[in-house]
Scaffold this motif. Structure first.
Motif: not given
Length: 438
Positions: A300, A304, A308, A310, A314, A321-322
């Motif tokens: 991340f 994020a 953060p 997932y 994203i 963000g990743a």
């Protein structure tokens, strides 16, 4: 065909979304087949307005709207093709799927794009199989009777309820048709995150402390302390996990539970938020030691946020963000622990052939099981499993070949029916400096 296609008159048009990554050839192919194509988001406005095709897109942000008659669309997807007499000794493989059709929101988040469907068909054909694509709609039983396959390669996600992913496997089991992937019981259990966590915990494996909320006003277990993360109990593709998923007080918690209950009509899973690195592990095979491919880290960044997750945004690359690092930049000891834990989850839930297992590594080194997906995405160059396979040196066709070999071996098919692939046991579990793969 799906419910969305039922009742169309001949020549009537239907709109369908294709989300693609690094696949500028897809719009061009469709244009050549007579479809009207408009490119959105992945192209500059002036390019979209001019109908220009072949534009490089940034991840799943590319949205191509295709308009064509029902017969032509089914022909492009392969679902309306006539079944030919068997040719030689090639196995006949029915390929079942659900296709994205452009419904607004995240209702089709778990479904697959025509590009993914075409890629799997081509990979199976590349191994010499006779492939008959069938969209998993209400007429699936009749289509299977017509096709009479030797086995089914299934990626269909189903339509309704918390057992939707098990609908096609259960129907295949009822009819005695062998298929690639986990059985209906395991698939139903894993879509229900609560049941999966309970089974994993009962096997002595770590998972974040949790509570199930069936109403927003239920008392919070005092053993749970903020921050907490709130998820729909029975969704995939990170549906319902986005901005506001991590809560820091009871007011926010109850507002989030209420939102998810109204949006998804199911209980909310409230978990302790584990601050730490996130990893995903692909498991291929069966038996006591199924193969674990190189570990992937979801790394991340600031976009994020401070807590953060997932998220859906994203995964869809709405928010950058990743980054995806594979092999993950971890030492051998951690790689081996993650591989061992993934196998333990795979065994505890009685999965088979393929699964992707997600973990969070706490600051004290504890590996926490988050969830497992026995029907992981197989979009070339995009889905986590495909990125992992690529980092392991496997082509897309080879990955599909390994899935087929694992399933055919389990089913007892003879060696001559198997794809000629090098055993996955020759691959390392995945230790390295960490290369960005997506």
């Amino acid at each position: 065909m799906s419910r969305a296609m039922n009742g169309l008159a001949a020549g009537e048009t239907r709109m369908i979304l294709i989300t693609g990554r690094r696949a500028p050839e897809v719009p061009q192919v469709l244009v050549e087949q007579g479809f009207e194509v408009e490119i959105r988001d992945g192209a500059a406005p002036e390019q979209a307005a001019s109908g220009q095709v072949g534009v490089e897109a940034k991840g799943e942000a590319e949205v191509v709207v295709i308009e064509g008659d029902q017969v032509a669309l089914q022909r492009f997807l392969g679902a309306g093709s006539q079944v030919k007499p068997r040719s030689g000794r090639a196995l006949r493989v029915a390929f079942t799927y659900n296709v994205k059709r452009g419904i607004a929101g995240d209702q089709e988040a778990e479904f697959d794009s025509p590009r993914t469907i075409s890629a799997i068909v081509e990979a199976l054909q590349g191994w010499g199989y006779e492939v008959v694509p069938i969209e998993a709609g209400p007429d699936l039983p009749a289509r299977l009777d017509e096709v009479a396959p030797d086995l089914v390669f299934n990626i269909a996600e189903g339509w309704h309820g918390r057992s939707r992913e098990s609908q096609v496997p259960a129907m295949l089991e009822y009819r005695g048709i062998p298929f690639v992937g986990s059985d209906s019981v395991s698939i139903a259990l894993t879509l229900d995150k609560v049941l999966a966590k309970r089974l994993v915990a009962s096997a002595g494996l770590d998972t974040p402390a949790f509570q199930v909320f069936r109403a927003a006003d239920e008392p919070l277990n005092p053993a749970l302390t903020f921050p907490l993360i709130v998820k729909p109990a029975c969704e995939g593709s990170s549906k319902g996990i986005g901005e506001g998923a991590v809560v820091h007080d009871e007011e926010a918690l109850r507002a989030r539970v209420r939102h998810l209950r109204e949006r998804y009509n199911q209980p909310a899973l409230v978990e302790a938020y584990i601050s730490g690195r996130e990893f995903t592990v692909a498991v291929v095979g069966n038996g006591a030691e199924p193969c674990v491919l190189p570990v992937l880290e979801v790394a991340f960044n600031e976009a994020a946020g401070a807590f953060p997750v997932y998220s859906y945004e994203i995964k869809q690359e709405i928010v950058a963000g990743a980054r995806y690092l594979c092999p993950a930049p971890i030492d051998r000891e951690l790689a081996e622990r993650l591989a061992r834990r993934a196998r333990e989850v795979f065994s505890a839930l009685e999965l088979r052939d393929l699964a992707r297992v997600d973990f969070r590594l706490a600051e004290d080194g504890t590996i926490h099981f988050l969830e497992v997906n026995p029907l992981p995405g197989l979009t070339p160059d995009y889905s986590d499993v495909c990125l992992i396979a690529s980092a392991a040196g496997l082509t897309y066709q080879t990955l599909v070949g390994h899935l087929m070999r694992a399933a055919l071996t389990r089913m007892g098919f003879p060696e001559e029916a198997m794809p000629g692939v090098v055993p996955l046991s020759t691959l390392a579990a995945g230790v390295g400096l960490g290369e960005a793969v997506g």
